[in-house]
Design an enzyme around this catalytic site. Structure first.
Site, short mmCIF file in Angstrom:
data_model
loop_
_atom_site.label_atom_id
_atom_site.label_comp_id
_atom_site.label_asym_id
_atom_site.label_seq_id
_atom_site.Cartn_x
_atom_site.Cartn_y
_atom_site.Cartn_z
N LEU A 30 27.42 17.33 -30.52
CA LEU A 30 26.88 17.37 -29.17
C LEU A 30 25.44 17.85 -29.13
CD1 LEU A 30 29.94 18.65 -27.10
CD2 LEU A 30 28.98 16.35 -27.23
N ALA A 31 25.11 18.89 -29.89
CA ALA A 31 23.74 19.40 -29.89
C ALA A 31 22.79 18.38 -30.51
CB ALA A 31 23.67 20.73 -30.63
N GLY A 32 23.15 17.85 -31.69
CA GLY A 32 22.27 16.94 -32.38
C GLY A 32 22.10 15.61 -31.68
N SER A 56 44.62 23.90 -27.93
CA SER A 56 43.56 24.31 -27.03
C SER A 56 43.90 25.57 -26.23
CB SER A 56 43.27 23.18 -26.04
OG SER A 56 42.43 23.60 -25.01
N ARG A 71 39.48 35.48 -26.49
CA ARG A 71 40.12 35.09 -27.73
C ARG A 71 40.29 36.24 -28.70
NH1 ARG A 71 37.07 29.23 -28.55
NH2 ARG A 71 38.22 28.16 -26.90
N HIS A 80 40.64 32.21 -33.37
CA HIS A 80 41.24 31.61 -32.18
C HIS A 80 42.72 31.93 -32.13
CE1 HIS A 80 42.31 28.74 -29.11
NE2 HIS A 80 41.05 28.33 -29.00
N LEU A 109 30.84 23.72 -26.06
CA LEU A 109 30.34 22.44 -25.58
C LEU A 109 29.17 22.66 -24.63
CD1 LEU A 109 33.71 20.57 -24.90
CD2 LEU A 109 32.36 20.64 -26.98
N HIS A 167 38.06 29.85 -36.27
CA HIS A 167 37.72 28.72 -35.41
C HIS A 167 36.21 28.49 -35.31
CE1 HIS A 167 37.89 25.82 -32.23
NE2 HIS A 167 37.39 26.65 -31.32
#
Length: 652
Positions: A56-58, A297, A344, A279, A455, A415
């Site tokens: 997502l970042a790249g 999740s 968490r 996690h 995210l 995680h």
């Protein structure tokens, strides 16, 4: 032992200047964007940018920078950008839109994130993250990301740990995949236009520096084995986290630290390496045969209730036959204000405590239950299926148990890593021209990341932060013509990489790469995992040093050098993990307090909670490579909290 250098924040040392703009917190980012140096459109096409990683970042950074007019080269070691590990982030993405009208705001997201990180993150970066969060959702909706919607068609929200509002946007249990498809579509558009050159199946193996600035990379074509030289006026690392140092983690098997570690060894400081997130909601280890663990999740804790039997004798019983009166819903009991939605790190330690007390369930007795019985009775099976159906299906495929009929068995696992390359407000490392985005940097999560924030940070950095902040550097590089890759710095860097590969192939030992990785993971999990103590960390450092020596003496790598050789790829990554693991243990040993995911057994409250030592440890630990893995230098960026009061975290 490590030497320690005190560096005050913003002191013009040329080392740890955080570059946080002056002024009121709420207006820092707005004023910065209005005054930061710009690069004119006709000059952007003169500048080359290298992006490592297509998560997502790249992907978002590469697409946005190319859209602005820069020439972008993007590299990933997978066969497609869509294979990036961002797809595995299932539960959702945070944003302060207050769609539920339940009291959310930019400030509350900022506050929850700083508190969730146990007051070990930089205020200015976190507030900026909260500010741009709403824009991320609008961007992704415009790209066609199929977020869940309520009956009236508005975007739906759910809650995640550590908060008391519903601010998490989601696409069933596959949010990361859908967001990555959106970023991938934007990236693909730029590839088709010729603005981005995409290099699949290429691994960055070193940074090339010229006159102290990052000017390119050495990459290995993983299909042919050939080394390649690539120039860039700036290099952006968006290569993810280093959780696979533990061998067993929720990360994809290919996830590694190599890009960040090469940057560290070229002068980029490594921030808070000991901050690892465990996690609480993972499928438990079932045996020695496993190569990774599977995440269930955190979104499941919205409707699932965590419990163990009150009586140890019931731990082997069929859980559906144990009445509520004999169940200990321990998160609801210990933390009534947040219940099953505590952060968490808190939930993980509580699960470990239950198992340590003999209340663990399942064949291994190293698990707790996550039960949807009450939610199904309240909402109906259809609603639960609509919210979590793919997660339930994945659990059943792995365990052969139906979670609609029986409680899930879960236990904490490695995680996410909050540590990463130290960056300033511009996301710049201590090497000019070298930037780190997303999980590759340390900046936003402190000692513990709240769920659904990974995210958010990745897309914030790529879409809305780096396109502005990189201009402050690139505006000074307009007159620098592209440097030929025949330059001696490229030749020297390539020779160093080639020599290391030759050395690995020449060992011809007797033990596989995986055998060393597993042994390292066991050392790390037992001594630098959910709980740490000084004797264990000192022992781990000695064991890692011995294991590293054995690796370079006895590792076996089949195949040839100049060909497709996955074992050689793996060997290079494990060699880097063997160095990183020692630094993580040194960092954990040096930090004589407990905070977030860093839990030192010597520093806990009478109730067993983390005990911070604010007068001594309110700082970012930034480690500098000195040329000797055993003697790194420690620099400190002291953290100031002017808008949030430093106080003990409580979720009770």
């Amino acid at each position: 032992m490590a030497t320690i250098t005190e560096v005050a924040p913003n002191q013009k040392t040329g080392v740890l200047d955080s570059k946080v703009p002056p002024g009121v917190l709420e207006s820092k980012w707005t004023k910065y964007r209005s005054s930061v140096a710009l690069v004119a459109p006709n000059n952007k096409r003169k500048l080359d940018i290298i992006v490592i990683g297509t998560g997502l970042a790249g992907a978002s950074a590469a697409a946005t920078l190319a859209e602005l007019g820069y020439n972008v080269k993007t590299f990933c070691f997978q066969d497609s950008p869509r294979r990036a590990h961002s797809i595995a982030a299932q539960g959702g993405i945070n944003a302060a839109k207050n769609y539920q009208n339940d009291g959310d705001s930019v400030y509350r997201l900022f506050y929850d994130t700083v508190k969730g990180g146990d007051y070990r993150s930089r205020e200015a970066n976190v507030h900026r993250l909260a500010e741009v969060s709403a824009n991320i959702i609008d961007q992704c909706v415009a790209q066609g990301v199929p977020f869940a919607r309520d009956y009236g068609g508005l975007l739906a929200n759910r809650s995640f740990g550590g908060v008391q509002v519903s601010r998490t946007f989601y696409a069933r249990g596959q949010t990361g995949q859908q967001l990555l498809l959106g970023a991938y579509s934007a990236l693909s558009r730029q590839i088709a236009k010729g603005s981005v050159q995409m290099y699949n199946r290429h691994e960055m193996l070193d940074i090339v520096k010229i006159d102290g600035k990052a000017r390119g990379i050495i990459a290995r074509n993983l299909i042919t084995g050939k080394l390649e030289r690539h120039f860039g006026h700036a290099v952006l690392l968006a290569s993810g986290g280093y959780g696979n140092v533990f061998f067993l983690s929720t990360n994809a098997m290919g996830s590694n630290v190599t890009a960040a570690w090469k940057a560290y060894k070229q002068g980029a400081f490594f921030g808070n390496p000991c901050y690892t997130q465990i996690h609480p909601t993972c499928i438990p280890v079932s045996g020695d045969h496993q190569s990774k663990l599977t995440l269930m999740s955190e979104s499941l804790r919205n409707d699932g209730r965590v419990w163990v039997p009150k009586n140890e004798a019931d731990c082997q019983k069929d859980p559906t036959k144990i009445p509520d009166s004999d169940r200990d819903y321990y998160l609801e009991r210990i933390y009534p204000a947040f219940g099953n939605l505590v952060p968490r790190d808190v939930a993980s330690r509580a699960a470990k405590r239950m198992v340590d007390e003999g209340k663990g369930v399942g064949k291994t007795r190293v698990a707790v239950y996550l039960d949807f019985k009450d939610a199904i009775n309240r909402l109906g099976k259809q609603v639960i299926s609509e919210r979590y159906g793919n997660l339930f299906e994945m659990y059943e495929r792995i365990t052969d148990e139906n979670p609609y009929e029986r409680p899930m068995r879960i236990y904490p696992a490695v995680h996410y890593t909050m540590g990463g390359l130290w960056v300033d407000y511009n996301l710049g490392t201590t090497v000019p021209g070298l930037y780190a985005l997303g999980e590759a940097n340390f900046s936003d999560h402190g000692a513990n990341r709240l769920g659904a924030s990974a995210l958010m940070q990745g897309l914030a950095d790529g879409y809305f932060v780096i396109p502005y902040t990189i201009g402050a550097y690139l505006s000074t590089q307009i007159s620098v013509p592209p440097i030929s890759t025949d330059h001696e710095a490229f030749a020297k860097a390539e020779k160093k990489v080639q020599d290391r590969l030759n050395k690995l192939m020449s060992i011809k030992g007797t033990h596989s790469v995986d055998s060393f990785h597993k042994r390292l993971g066991k050392i790390m999990w037992e001594n630098c995992g959910m709980a740490r103590n000084a004797p264990g960390l000192e022992k781990a450092i000695d064991e890692i040093q011995a294991l590293r020596e054995e690796f370079w003496r006895d590792v076996r790598i089949p195949g040839e050098l100049n060909e497709f050789n996955p074992e050689l790829e793996k060997a290079g990554r494990v060699a880097d993990f063997l160095e990183l693991g020692e630094l993580m243990c040194r960092d954990a040993l040096d930090r004589n307090e407990s905070c977030g995911g860093h839990f030192r057994e010597e520093f806990k409250t009478p109730e067993g909670e983390a005990l911070r030592i604010d007068p001594d440890y309110t700082y970012v630990a930034a480690w500098e490579y000195t040329g000797d893995e055993n003697v790194p230098n420690l620099h400190k960026e002291h953290l100031e909290f002017n808008d949030i009061e430093l106080k003990t975290r409580s979720y009770k």
